[in-house]
Every structure is written in C-alpha cells, then in structure tokens.
Write an enzyme that holds these catalytic residues in place. Sequence first.
Site, PDB file in Angstrom:
ATOM      1  N   GLY A  69     -27.884  26.542   4.114  1.00  0.00           N
ATOM      2  CA  GLY A  69     -27.027  25.734   4.980  1.00  0.00           C
ATOM      3  C   GLY A  69     -27.522  25.735   6.417  1.00  0.00           C
ATOM      4  O   GLY A  69     -27.518  24.698   7.102  1.00  0.00           O
ATOM      5  N   THR A  70     -27.966  26.877   6.886  1.00  0.00           N
ATOM      6  CA  THR A  70     -28.446  26.991   8.272  1.00  0.00           C
ATOM      7  C   THR A  70     -29.625  26.042   8.485  1.00  0.00           C
ATOM      8  O   THR A  70     -29.675  25.308   9.475  1.00  0.00           O
ATOM      9  CB  THR A  70     -28.898  28.443   8.538  1.00  0.00           C
ATOM     10  OG1 THR A  70     -27.760  29.296   8.342  1.00  0.00           O
ATOM     11  CG2 THR A  70     -29.430  28.621   9.947  1.00  0.00           C
ATOM     12  N   ASN A 146     -15.145  27.714   7.872  1.00  0.00           N
ATOM     13  CA  ASN A 146     -15.395  28.945   7.124  1.00  0.00           C
ATOM     14  C   ASN A 146     -14.458  30.089   7.494  1.00  0.00           C
ATOM     15  O   ASN A 146     -14.371  31.072   6.775  1.00  0.00           O
ATOM     16  CB  ASN A 146     -16.848  29.385   7.322  1.00  0.00           C
ATOM     17  CG  ASN A 146     -17.267  29.357   8.776  1.00  0.00           C
ATOM     18  OD1 ASN A 146     -17.219  28.308   9.425  1.00  0.00           O
ATOM     19  ND2 ASN A 146     -17.654  30.493   9.305  1.00  0.00           N
ATOM     20  N   SER A 194     -24.966  24.735   0.742  1.00  0.00           N
ATOM     21  CA  SER A 194     -25.635  26.015   0.529  1.00  0.00           C
ATOM     22  C   SER A 194     -25.218  26.578  -0.828  1.00  0.00           C
ATOM     23  O   SER A 194     -24.019  26.736  -1.108  1.00  0.00           O
ATOM     24  CB  SER A 194     -25.207  26.974   1.645  1.00  0.00           C
ATOM     25  OG  SER A 194     -25.705  28.255   1.387  1.00  0.00           O
ATOM     26  N   HIS A 196     -25.315  29.536  -2.259  1.00  0.00           N
ATOM     27  CA  HIS A 196     -24.658  30.835  -2.464  1.00  0.00           C
ATOM     28  C   HIS A 196     -23.161  30.807  -2.152  1.00  0.00           C
ATOM     29  O   HIS A 196     -22.455  31.782  -2.380  1.00  0.00           O
ATOM     30  CB  HIS A 196     -25.377  31.946  -1.687  1.00  0.00           C
ATOM     31  CG  HIS A 196     -25.157  31.962  -0.215  1.00  0.00           C
ATOM     32  ND1 HIS A 196     -24.289  32.845   0.390  1.00  0.00           N
ATOM     33  CD2 HIS A 196     -25.703  31.245   0.788  1.00  0.00           C
ATOM     34  CE1 HIS A 196     -24.323  32.661   1.702  1.00  0.00           C
ATOM     35  NE2 HIS A 196     -25.172  31.698   1.970  1.00  0.00           N
ATOM     36  N   THR A 232     -44.221  25.443  -0.818  1.00  0.00           N
ATOM     37  CA  THR A 232     -44.023  25.450  -2.273  1.00  0.00           C
ATOM     38  C   THR A 232     -42.550  25.712  -2.573  1.00  0.00           C
ATOM     39  O   THR A 232     -41.938  26.619  -2.016  1.00  0.00           O
ATOM     40  CB  THR A 232     -44.915  26.527  -2.924  1.00  0.00           C
ATOM     41  OG1 THR A 232     -46.267  26.228  -2.570  1.00  0.00           O
ATOM     42  CG2 THR A 232     -44.764  26.541  -4.432  1.00  0.00           C
ATOM     43  N   CYS A 319     -18.610  39.555  14.182  1.00  0.00           N
ATOM     44  CA  CYS A 319     -19.164  40.885  14.370  1.00  0.00           C
ATOM     45  C   CYS A 319     -20.663  40.756  14.557  1.00  0.00           C
ATOM     46  O   CYS A 319     -21.369  40.338  13.654  1.00  0.00           O
ATOM     47  CB  CYS A 319     -18.860  41.733  13.140  1.00  0.00           C
ATOM     48  SG  CYS A 319     -19.494  43.390  13.284  1.00  0.00           S
TER      49      CYS A 319
HETATM   50  N1  PLP Z   1     -22.145  26.584   7.710  1.00  0.00           N
HETATM   51  C1  PLP Z   1     -21.029  27.178   7.313  1.00  0.00           C
HETATM   52  C2  PLP Z   1     -19.719  26.494   7.511  1.00  0.00           C
HETATM   53  C3  PLP Z   1     -21.077  28.441   6.710  1.00  0.00           C
HETATM   54  O1  PLP Z   1     -19.946  29.035   6.314  1.00  0.00           O
HETATM   55  C4  PLP Z   1     -22.327  29.061   6.541  1.00  0.00           C
HETATM   56  C5  PLP Z   1     -22.421  30.426   5.961  1.00  0.00           C
HETATM   57  O2  PLP Z   1     -21.755  31.332   6.373  1.00  0.00           O
HETATM   58  C6  PLP Z   1     -23.482  28.385   6.954  1.00  0.00           C
HETATM   59  C7  PLP Z   1     -23.348  27.147   7.524  1.00  0.00           C
HETATM   60  C8  PLP Z   1     -24.833  28.986   6.763  1.00  0.00           C
HETATM   61  O3  PLP Z   1     -25.265  28.843   5.435  1.00  0.00           O
HETATM   62  P1  PLP Z   1     -26.459  29.737   4.868  1.00  0.00           P
HETATM   63  O4  PLP Z   1     -25.934  31.116   4.733  1.00  0.00           O
HETATM   64  O5  PLP Z   1     -26.812  29.121   3.558  1.00  0.00           O
HETATM   65  O6  PLP Z   1     -27.584  29.625   5.841  1.00  0.00           O
END
Ligand code: PLP
Length: 375
Positions: A69-70, A146, A194, A196, A232, A319
């Site tokens: 996601g990042t 989140n 994302s 996970h 890759t 944190c």
């Molecule tokens: N965006 C949101 C709203 C999230 O909750 C998170 C993860 O905590 C991320 C982005 C980041 O995703 P990733 O852990 O796959 O980089």
Amino acid sequence: MYYFDHCATTPLHKVVLKVMQKTENDHFGNPSSIHSWGHKSRSIIEAARSQMADSIGCSPYEIVFTGGGTESNNLVLYNMIYSSKNHVITSAIEHPAILKVLNRLKQFGVETTILKVDKSGIVNPDELHNAIQQNTGLISIMYANNETGVIQPLEDLSHIAQKYGIPFHSDGVQTLGKIPVNVNDTGVDMMSFSAHKFYGPKGVGALFIKGNTSLKSLILGGGQERNLRAGTENVSGIVGMGKASELAKSELKETQAHLNKLEQIFVSDLRQNIKNIKFNSTSNGLPGVVSVSIPSMESGKLLIGLNRRGMAVSSGSACSSGTVKPSPVLKALGLSNDLNLKTLRISFGKGNSEEDTRELVKAIVEIVTRKSTYG
Ligand code: PLP
C-alpha cells in the site's frame, strides 16, 4: 484467537498459504523468461491480475502490482513531480504513506492543501470544492481510515474532481474484505490496495489505474508491470494477493456479518461495564473496527496489561521510536491530547469468536477497574 489488531495486519488465509506454497515449489521461473518455466509464471501472474481486477470491478490491464500500500501511494504522489500543475488536495486523516510523501514533495515545489474533517472524520465535499485551484493536479482522499474505520463519501468527492478534470486517488488499503469495493462506482481514477490487510501476504500491493490515466514509474529497470514497476515480480506474493482478493469478495457477506456481530457485542458490553467511555468510531464505518477512549487509563498501560493476558490490540496513538505520541488522526477529530493517549483501536477479524470478544471486554474491565496491568 486473542489477536484483535487486523487493521495492522491479518494472518494468511489457509487457502492463500496453499497456493503460495505451490507457487514457490512448482513455478519458480522468471516471468520475463522466454522458456516454458517463464511462461507458466507469467500466466499465473496474469490470472492473479484478473482475480484482483474482478474483486474491485475493473479490467485486468488497470491493475499494477506493487510492493504494498505504501508503494502504491508513493507511486501516485511522486508523479506530481512531472505534473504541470503543482497543487495537491488531501485530508488531515490520511496514512503517513500519503502525508509524509506530500511533506517530502514540498522540496520539489509541490504544494498541499490539507482538508479538515468533522467530528466523525468525514471530509466535507463543499470544502473540497472550495480548495480547488487552477493548478490543482491531484486529489487524494482515503476510502476508509485505519484508526477509526470512518468511510468517506467517495462518490460525492470524486464527482467534484471529475467536474474540474482533476485526477482523484484514494487509499483503499483498509477496505477490501470489509466492504464491497467497486472502483468504477466510486468514480476514482486510482486506488491503492495491500494484500496483507485482507488475509494475503505482506510486501505485495496493487494500484488500480483507470484506463486513460498516465503515470511514470517510481522504480526503473527491466520494464515489468507495463513499465510502471520494474523488478522481477514477486510471483508467489502476487498469486497470494490474487487468491486473497478472490476470497475477500466471495466471503464478504459472511465476514461482514461476523465482524458486525463482534463489534456489537464489544461495544454494548464495554458500555455497560465502564463509565464515561467515548467511541470515536461510528456504526456505519468499517465493520469490526472500534476506536474507544477510556478516560481513566492510558492506552499504553492497557496495551501492556492485555498483552500480559495474550491479547493484541493497538493504541489509537502513533508509536514511533518507543515514544507514544498523540495520534494526528484523533487530533483531527477534535480529541484532546489527554483522551488521545487513552484511546484503543480494536480491529476484529475472521478468526475471532464471540467468546474471544467477551474475554477481551472482561480483561479490559478488570485492568481498568483495578488500575493495574497485572490485575
Ligand atoms: N494506507 C493505509 C490506510 C494503511 O492502513 C496502511 C497500513 O497500515 C498503509 C497504507 C500501508 O500499507 P502497507 O503496509 O502495505 O505498505
């Protein structure tokens, strides 16, 4: 299972683990290779792309696999460096994978307007409208938060962007597997995901990029993923994400009902047992995500006490480097620093039972009433 932190991450779905193991064992070929080992890996990546596309209602060619996601968020935002328009609009409750990037982009001349949210965490469409400038080149507003689970009125917001021809991105990382996601209905041009967060593997994500949206790659090299993400491919991770997305869709109704039930039990039992608590999440947010402030005890102490009982929850506060700081998201909702530091985030998942939930309430009540983490 006493793990109540599914917004942080989820365990792998058993079926996902199986397909990933099979991929690692049987399909190790480089997807770019011309021989049949390569072809097999290429074909299972494309099957995963179709699964991901189907789960969010788009075409497979509109999906780019990333490292999470990042990275998906970074890919969108860094493209502002190449844009002729240098103004971005976002909200005060975004993940650091948006806000920190925009802060970094200042040095490249990118300006940002950060929209405030109301007490429940919602962006006001009128305020978005008023923030638009001639040089606005991107709007990025998350789908669901989140920390509190609040869901934005994405259709209303993207409609405004469309009126002005401004690309609209949304961080949808917390949504898949908890609410129905159809990217076309939401009207966005780009959305981040994302694996996970929906019982898939860590370190793999996706970006939905609507057909006519053009982006430049953040990572250069071999030209994989239509030149948008060189390197890759993480074949088993991508296959795992594809399967997890398929299951997120097929099991959605059952998952939602389960999470809603657990949330109901938790909220009503806690309310009955502890006075003056404040819920920062609303019942129409993401199912199973509860943000609660307990004025009589700091969240750090509660977290330790629960951890001693083998229970995992999260504090509402950020944190970093071992120090607990008030959460900017809760601050944006108007919470005082004092209450901010007394906030817990509980995020239920498929593996939690009603019994687990009652045990969690019992443990919180014990710790709070005895004011001891050992209690
Ligand atoms: N965006 C949101 C709203 C999230 O909750 C998170 C993860 O905590 C991320 C982005 C980041 O995703 P990733 O852990 O796959 O980089």
